[in-house]
Design an enzyme around this catalytic site. Structure first.
Site, PDB file in Angstrom:
ATOM      1  N   ASP A  30       0.621  -1.172  -0.035  1.00  0.00           N
ATOM      2  CA  ASP A  30      -0.051  -0.020   0.037  1.00  0.00           C
ATOM      3  C   ASP A  30       0.790   1.233  -0.020  1.00  0.00           C
ATOM      4  O   ASP A  30       1.955   1.410   0.795  1.00  0.00           O
ATOM      5  CB  ASP A  30      -1.116  -0.005   1.147  1.00  0.00           C
ATOM      6  N   LEU A 150     -17.685  -8.533  -2.256  1.00  0.00           N
ATOM      7  CA  LEU A 150     -17.866  -8.654  -1.114  1.00  0.00           C
ATOM      8  C   LEU A 150     -18.634  -7.470  -0.540  1.00  0.00           C
ATOM      9  O   LEU A 150     -18.679  -6.210  -0.875  1.00  0.00           O
ATOM     10  CB  LEU A 150     -16.467  -8.731  -0.265  1.00  0.00           C
ATOM     11  N   GLY A 257     -35.370   2.868   4.769  1.00  0.00           N
ATOM     12  CA  GLY A 257     -34.342   3.527   5.754  1.00  0.00           C
ATOM     13  C   GLY A 257     -34.313   4.955   5.325  1.00  0.00           C
ATOM     14  O   GLY A 257     -35.161   5.629   5.162  1.00  0.00           O
ATOM     15  N   CYS A 264     -19.379   2.333  -2.014  1.00  0.00           N
ATOM     16  CA  CYS A 264     -19.800   1.510  -3.265  1.00  0.00           C
ATOM     17  C   CYS A 264     -21.119   1.999  -4.199  1.00  0.00           C
ATOM     18  O   CYS A 264     -21.244   2.740  -5.070  1.00  0.00           O
ATOM     19  CB  CYS A 264     -19.827   0.190  -3.330  1.00  0.00           C
TER      20      CYS A 264
HETATM   21  P1  NAD Z   1      -9.953   1.656  -0.018  1.00  0.00           P
HETATM   22  O1  NAD Z   1      -9.995   3.330  -0.167  1.00  0.00           O
HETATM   23  O2  NAD Z   1     -10.192   1.122   1.222  1.00  0.00           O
HETATM   24  O3  NAD Z   1      -8.604   1.280  -0.291  1.00  0.00           O
HETATM   25  C1  NAD Z   1      -7.724   1.569  -1.300  1.00  0.00           C
HETATM   26  C2  NAD Z   1      -6.189   1.505  -1.020  1.00  0.00           C
HETATM   27  O4  NAD Z   1      -5.576   1.667  -2.032  1.00  0.00           O
HETATM   28  C3  NAD Z   1      -6.032   2.421  -0.018  1.00  0.00           C
HETATM   29  O5  NAD Z   1      -5.305   1.904   1.235  1.00  0.00           O
HETATM   30  C4  NAD Z   1      -4.762   3.416  -0.747  1.00  0.00           C
HETATM   31  O6  NAD Z   1      -3.685   3.774   0.089  1.00  0.00           O
HETATM   32  C5  NAD Z   1      -4.345   2.447  -1.747  1.00  0.00           C
HETATM   33  N1  NAD Z   1      -3.549   3.133  -2.806  1.00  0.00           N
HETATM   34  C6  NAD Z   1      -4.022   4.011  -3.546  1.00  0.00           C
HETATM   35  N2  NAD Z   1      -3.181   4.172  -4.417  1.00  0.00           N
HETATM   36  C7  NAD Z   1      -2.210   3.240  -4.432  1.00  0.00           C
HETATM   37  C8  NAD Z   1      -1.005   2.900  -5.261  1.00  0.00           C
HETATM   38  N3  NAD Z   1      -0.534   3.633  -6.513  1.00  0.00           N
HETATM   39  N4  NAD Z   1      -0.297   1.930  -4.829  1.00  0.00           N
HETATM   40  C9  NAD Z   1      -0.642   1.393  -3.587  1.00  0.00           C
HETATM   41  N5  NAD Z   1      -1.733   1.534  -3.069  1.00  0.00           N
HETATM   42  C10 NAD Z   1      -2.398   2.523  -3.205  1.00  0.00           C
HETATM   43  O7  NAD Z   1     -10.775   1.397  -1.175  1.00  0.00           O
HETATM   44  P2  NAD Z   1     -11.733  -0.170  -1.238  1.00  0.00           P
HETATM   45  O8  NAD Z   1     -12.992   0.057  -0.399  1.00  0.00           O
HETATM   46  O9  NAD Z   1     -10.907  -1.365  -0.926  1.00  0.00           O
HETATM   47  O10 NAD Z   1     -11.958  -0.500  -2.812  1.00  0.00           O
HETATM   48  C11 NAD Z   1     -11.146  -0.446  -3.671  1.00  0.00           C
HETATM   49  C12 NAD Z   1     -12.058  -0.798  -4.987  1.00  0.00           C
HETATM   50  O11 NAD Z   1     -12.669  -1.848  -4.929  1.00  0.00           O
HETATM   51  C13 NAD Z   1     -12.728   0.272  -5.462  1.00  0.00           C
HETATM   52  O12 NAD Z   1     -12.745   0.350  -6.826  1.00  0.00           O
HETATM   53  C14 NAD Z   1     -14.257   0.018  -4.829  1.00  0.00           C
HETATM   54  O13 NAD Z   1     -15.258   0.567  -5.672  1.00  0.00           O
HETATM   55  C15 NAD Z   1     -14.098  -1.608  -5.279  1.00  0.00           C
HETATM   56  N6  NAD Z   1     -15.045  -2.318  -4.160  1.00  0.00           N
HETATM   57  C16 NAD Z   1     -15.247  -1.940  -2.770  1.00  0.00           C
HETATM   58  C17 NAD Z   1     -15.703  -2.639  -2.208  1.00  0.00           C
HETATM   59  C18 NAD Z   1     -16.057  -2.309  -0.729  1.00  0.00           C
HETATM   60  O14 NAD Z   1     -17.046  -2.871   0.001  1.00  0.00           O
HETATM   61  N7  NAD Z   1     -15.327  -1.550  -0.113  1.00  0.00           N
HETATM   62  C19 NAD Z   1     -16.514  -3.953  -2.542  1.00  0.00           C
HETATM   63  C20 NAD Z   1     -16.394  -3.984  -3.685  1.00  0.00           C
HETATM   64  C21 NAD Z   1     -15.492  -3.418  -4.795  1.00  0.00           C
END
Ligand code: NAD
Length: 414
Positions: A30, A150, A257, A264
């Site tokens: 990260d 998820l 709600g 998301c």
């Molecule tokens: P998040 O913001 O929790 O995590 C993203 C991470 O990426 C952060 O820790 C950030 O520091 C890191 N990051 C950013 N640029 C980087 C780089 N160049 N190199 C290394 N690390 C880097 O995001 P999330 O909730 O995990 O979501 C990630 C993706 O998955 C999004 O596209 C989201 O739409 C999708 N998604 C999220 C969920 C959910 O429930 N949160 C579910 C399905 C899909």
């Protein structure tokens, strides 16, 4: 098989832990050094049941958290990109984090390596933007899409026991297909290989349906309030007994709600609508879903205000995260409700959340009083709104029957 996971948020950290727990050799990276250091020390940077034990089982065995992405890239067979994909001002998706993550590895990755986009990206992104971009930069390996389904609060269980796995690969990407098949075999879920466009679309199809069910339910509750004195909670619970719904596991979304939130549904519905308009189709239902959702916090705030009366009233807000069992406050309906209350002149607001108060304070900075317990809120206020359905709030209204209760989730009488 060596797996590199870039971006250790909800999706990336869960995926890294899940693959490592299945025995694959995983490195996580990260860009946020503090987050990486915390994970390296065995702690999970957000509230998510199941992740910390998995970290304890895998760290130093099948999982390593690296402080240098380039160092790990050369040996990687699969690189998962799990970075955020927020909206830009016009609603379309900001792909800058994805491209920047790709840039960080592209000149080191082996031509045998497969890039896997796990971030949610709009239909067409991999074929029309990512693949041409990496080719221009000289990367000749395969680029696949593997959307993640998820749910926050259930990340671990959802990842380890998926209902389906979707991989978007070009038909000729034999190496991608073979590696992803091997990777997902131990998860025992139907594995669908489709085109990248289809994989990307499936993710938006899923989130748009969930958002539509929520907005439909909210609209029905508003209609009921306008036209009759129906018991709304009861009506929905009876609806859920329809044999076509029983056992479908979706009733949670077919319930009113104060609007959907989180990282998301809001961003993905807005992004799909923006993309569709940009490319010539004006969505009506999807735009209705979004517009009703934008209205819900305002309508909820109005309900609270009607109960509270005077602007001098002390208003309690229980629940700050966008859903229970999570400290994620991104796009939390509570933030918008509090904003409306403040805009309408209510300044004495007391809030409590079991886990999300600090994250909420850091993200929003509203001038409100944060309490240490739900009881403290109840003692301080005459009107109390239950906004997030944390289990510990169940039955709280019975302890304080003299207060005005605003059950924003139609849940207290469960
Ligand atoms: P998040 O913001 O929790 O995590 C993203 C991470 O990426 C952060 O820790 C950030 O520091 C890191 N990051 C950013 N640029 C980087 C780089 N160049 N190199 C290394 N690390 C880097 O995001 P999330 O909730 O995990 O979501 C990630 C993706 O998955 C999004 O596209 C989201 O739409 C999708 N998604 C999220 C969920 C959910 O429930 N949160 C579910 C399905 C899909």
């Amino acid at each position: 098989m060596n797996i590199l996971v870039i971006g250790l948020g909800f999706v990336g950290l869960t995926a890294a832990l899940g693959f490592a727990d299945k025995g694959f050799n995983v490195t996580g990276y990260d860009i946020d050094d503090r987050r990486a250091a915390l994970i390296r020390s065995g702690r999970v940077p957000f509230v998510e049941p199941g992740l910390e034990p998995a970290l304890g089982r895998t760290l130093g065995i099948s999982l390593k958290i690296s402080d240098s992405v380039r160092q790990e890239t050369e040996a990687a067979d699969l690189i998962f990109f799990c970075v955020g994909t927020p909206n830009k001002g016009d609603g379309s998706v900001d792909l800058r984090y994805l491209f920047s993550a790709i840039d960080s590895v592209i000149d080191v990755a082996s031509p045998d390596c497969v890039f896997v986009i796990k971030s949610t990206v709009p239909p067409g992104t991999t074929a029309d933007a990512v693949t041409p971009y990496v080719r221009e930069k000289g990367f000749t390996g395969a680029v696949a899409v593997n959307p993640e389904f998820l749910r926050e609060g259930h990340c671990w269980n959802d990842f380890m026991a998926p209902d389906r796995t979707v991989c978007g690969c070009g038909g000729k990407d034999a190496r991608a297909i073979s590696l992803l098949t091997k990777l997902y075999e131990p998860f025992n879920a139907p594995l669908h290989f489709v085109t990248p466009d289809t994989a990307e679309f499936i993710k938006y199809l899923s989130n748009s349906l969930l958002a539509a069910l929520i907005s439909f339910s909210n609209e029905m509750s508003l209609i009921a309030e306008a036209v009759c004195s129906a018991d709304i909670a009861k009506a929905f619970k009876v609806l859920h007994q329809d044999k076509r719904l029983v056992g479908a596991g979706i009733n949670h979304y077919i319930y009113p709600g104060c609007g959907y939130g989180g990282s998301c549904l809001p961003k993905d519905t807005i992004a799909l609508s923006a993309e569709s308009k940009q490319l010539g189709f004006e969505p009506r239902i999807l735009d209705g879903v979004i517009s009703l959702n934008n209205e819900m916090p305002l309508r909820t705030a109005e309900k609270i205000q009607r109960l509270a009366g005077s602007r001098e009233a002390h208003i309690g807000v229980l629940g700050l995260s966008f859903k229970p069992n999570s400290d994620d406050v991104r796009d939390s309906p509570t933030a918008k409700i509090i904003e409306c209350l403040i805009d309408n002149g209510y300044s004495k607001i007391y809030a409590y959340d079991p886990f999300a108060a600090e994250a909420f304070r850091n993200m929003y900075g509203h001038a409100i009083t944060y309490c240490k317990s739900k009881e403290e809120v109840c003692e301080a206020c005459d009107t109390i709104a239950v906004v997030t359905i944390w289990q510990e709030f169940q039955g709280i209204h019975l302890k304080y029957p003299q207060k005005n209760w605003c059950d924003c989730r139609y849940w207290l009488e469960d």
